[in-house]
Design a protein around this motif. Structure first.
Motif, PDB file in Angstrom:
ATOM      1  N   MET A   1       0.774  -1.118   0.064  1.00 12.15           N
ATOM      2  CA  MET A   1       0.026   0.037  -0.037  1.00 12.15           C
ATOM      3  C   MET A   1       0.846   1.144  -0.044  1.00 12.15           C
ATOM      4  SD  MET A   1      -2.968   1.101   2.631  1.00 12.15           S
ATOM      5  CE  MET A   1      -3.736  -0.256   2.685  1.00 12.15           C
ATOM      6  N   ILE A   2       0.674   2.185  -0.952  1.00 14.92           N
ATOM      7  CA  ILE A   2       1.443   3.260  -0.935  1.00 14.92           C
ATOM      8  C   ILE A   2       0.605   4.522  -0.932  1.00 14.92           C
ATOM      9  CG2 ILE A   2       2.766   4.667  -2.539  1.00 14.92           C
ATOM     10  CD1 ILE A   2       4.461   2.229  -1.983  1.00 14.92           C
ATOM     11  N   ALA A   3       0.998   5.573   0.059  1.00 18.03           N
ATOM     12  CA  ALA A   3       0.209   6.684   0.366  1.00 18.03           C
ATOM     13  C   ALA A   3      -0.013   7.614  -0.949  1.00 18.03           C
ATOM     14  CB  ALA A   3       0.779   7.463   1.348  1.00 18.03           C
ATOM     15  N   TYR A   4       1.183   7.719  -1.505  1.00 18.52           N
ATOM     16  CA  TYR A   4       1.331   8.792  -2.693  1.00 18.52           C
ATOM     17  C   TYR A   4       2.351   8.582  -3.527  1.00 18.52           C
ATOM     18  CZ  TYR A   4       5.320  11.100  -0.495  1.00 18.52           C
ATOM     19  OH  TYR A   4       6.701  11.353   0.000  1.00 18.52           O
ATOM     20  N   LEU A  59       7.127   2.014 -11.105  1.00 20.80           N
ATOM     21  CA  LEU A  59       6.159   0.821 -11.325  1.00 20.80           C
ATOM     22  C   LEU A  59       5.835   0.528 -10.043  1.00 20.80           C
ATOM     23  CD1 LEU A  59       7.279  -1.087 -14.664  1.00 20.80           C
ATOM     24  CD2 LEU A  59       4.962  -0.044 -14.155  1.00 20.80           C
ATOM     25  N   SER A  60       6.672   0.490  -9.078  1.00 23.42           N
ATOM     26  CA  SER A  60       6.312  -0.060  -7.876  1.00 23.42           C
ATOM     27  C   SER A  60       5.370   0.521  -6.832  1.00 23.42           C
ATOM     28  CB  SER A  60       8.007  -0.050  -6.890  1.00 23.42           C
ATOM     29  OG  SER A  60       8.009   1.453  -6.705  1.00 23.42           O
ATOM     30  N   ALA A  61       5.108   1.806  -7.489  1.00 20.68           N
ATOM     31  CA  ALA A  61       3.766   2.294  -6.836  1.00 20.68           C
ATOM     32  C   ALA A  61       2.628   2.024  -7.390  1.00 20.68           C
ATOM     33  CB  ALA A  61       4.062   3.843  -7.055  1.00 20.68           C
ATOM     34  N   LEU A  62       2.445   1.289  -8.343  1.00 13.78           N
ATOM     35  CA  LEU A  62       1.288   0.937  -9.130  1.00 13.78           C
ATOM     36  C   LEU A  62       0.788  -0.575  -8.818  1.00 13.78           C
ATOM     37  CD1 LEU A  62       1.979   2.390 -12.553  1.00 13.78           C
ATOM     38  CD2 LEU A  62       0.747   3.532 -10.723  1.00 13.78           C
ATOM     39  N   GLY A  63      -0.583  -0.576  -8.606  1.00 12.32           N
ATOM     40  CA  GLY A  63      -1.186  -1.831  -8.428  1.00 12.32           C
ATOM     41  C   GLY A  63      -2.363  -2.239  -9.479  1.00 12.32           C
ATOM     42  N   ASP A  64      -2.956  -3.282  -9.299  1.00 14.56           N
ATOM     43  CA  ASP A  64      -4.053  -3.700 -10.246  1.00 14.56           C
ATOM     44  C   ASP A  64      -5.542  -3.043  -9.438  1.00 14.56           C
ATOM     45  OD1 ASP A  64      -2.816  -5.186 -11.946  1.00 14.56           O
ATOM     46  OD2 ASP A  64      -3.199  -6.943 -10.549  1.00 14.56           O
TER      47      ASP A  64
END
Length: 247
Positions: A1-4, A59-64
């Motif tokens: 989970m990424i905040a921003y 890319l590590s900040a993105l998810g499906d």
């Protein structure tokens, strides 16, 4: 989970920040290059047809995208607990305006993922946006000025307007000049609380009939100050008030 995550001008860690994507904001990937993705950010306000900013994100900040968001964060920095318990470990914090999907609610906490709980008091249904622009914008008072910031670490003048309006259910462009063109109706002079004041490259909110609320590089923070002296100071710096828009 990424905040921003920052949206950058180039696929380099120290490239110029264009804006920030907050948790739950959708991003359309057009091209991948190594650890980077180039694409377009989607507006936070559901149903908007406005084209968002383009740029590069890690890319590590993105998810499906697994499901549509159900709620947005209303606190300036909402703690995410590992259990439905205010004494439990805080995993991270989510910024105001972040979108989340509530899986279930228990004991006044909303589960948004495995081992991730937010207080119900820090959330609001996306179908029930806030209504008072000034009240929302005042939550950012004291936040540092950051070029391209949308509130996760700090924010700039147009970021303050965009994020405050987004939790009021109003989609706004990212830049001040685009906001001037797109938002509200032009009036001759500021006189109503919530009026947006525009200078070349700058925007502020009329917090009261005599006070201006804005993020600015003079104070390097979000401040609320007397309108008259602010107008004179900005004019001395070479910018005259160009437009007043009423929402």
């Amino acid at each position: 989970m990424i905040a921003y995550t920052p949206l950058l001008s180039h696929p380099k860690p120290r490239a110029a920040q264009q804006t920030e994507l907050v948790h739950g904001q959708e991003f359309d990937v057009h091209v991948e290059q190594g650890r980077w993705a180039f694409g377009r950010a989607r507006p936070l306000v559901r149903g908007s047809r406005r084209s968002g900013y383009v740029g590069w994100v890690n890319l590590s900040a993105l998810g499906d995208v697994q499901s549509r968001s159900t709620h947005f964060v209303t606190a300036i920095s909402a703690p995410v607990f590992c259990r439905a318990d205010l004494k439990s470990h805080i995993v991270m914090s989510l910024p105001l305006g972040a979108r989340v999907t509530v899986m279930r609610e228990t004991d006044g906490y909303c589960q948004i993922g495995a081992g991730a709980y937010l207080s119900r008091l820090h959330l609001r249904l996306t179908s029930n946006p806030e209504t008072d622009l000034v009240t929302v914008a005042r939550r950012f008072l004291g936040q540092p000025y950051i070029w391209g910031g949308n509130g996760a670490r700090g924010l700039d003048c147009s970021g303050l307007v965009q994020m405050s309006l987004s939790v009021c259910g109003v989609d706004a462009p990212r830049d001040a000049d685009l906001q001037e063109a797109a938002l509200g109706e032009a009036v001759a002079a500021p006189g109503q609380v919530g009026d947006l004041l525009f200078w070349p490259g700058h925007v502020g909110i009329l917090a009261t009939k005599t006070r201006l609320l804005h993020a600015n590089a003079t104070h390097m923070t979000v401040v609320e100050e007397s309108l008259g002296p602010a107008l004179k100071r900005i004019e001395r710096a070479g910018s005259k008030l160009r437009a007043v828009k009423r929402l």
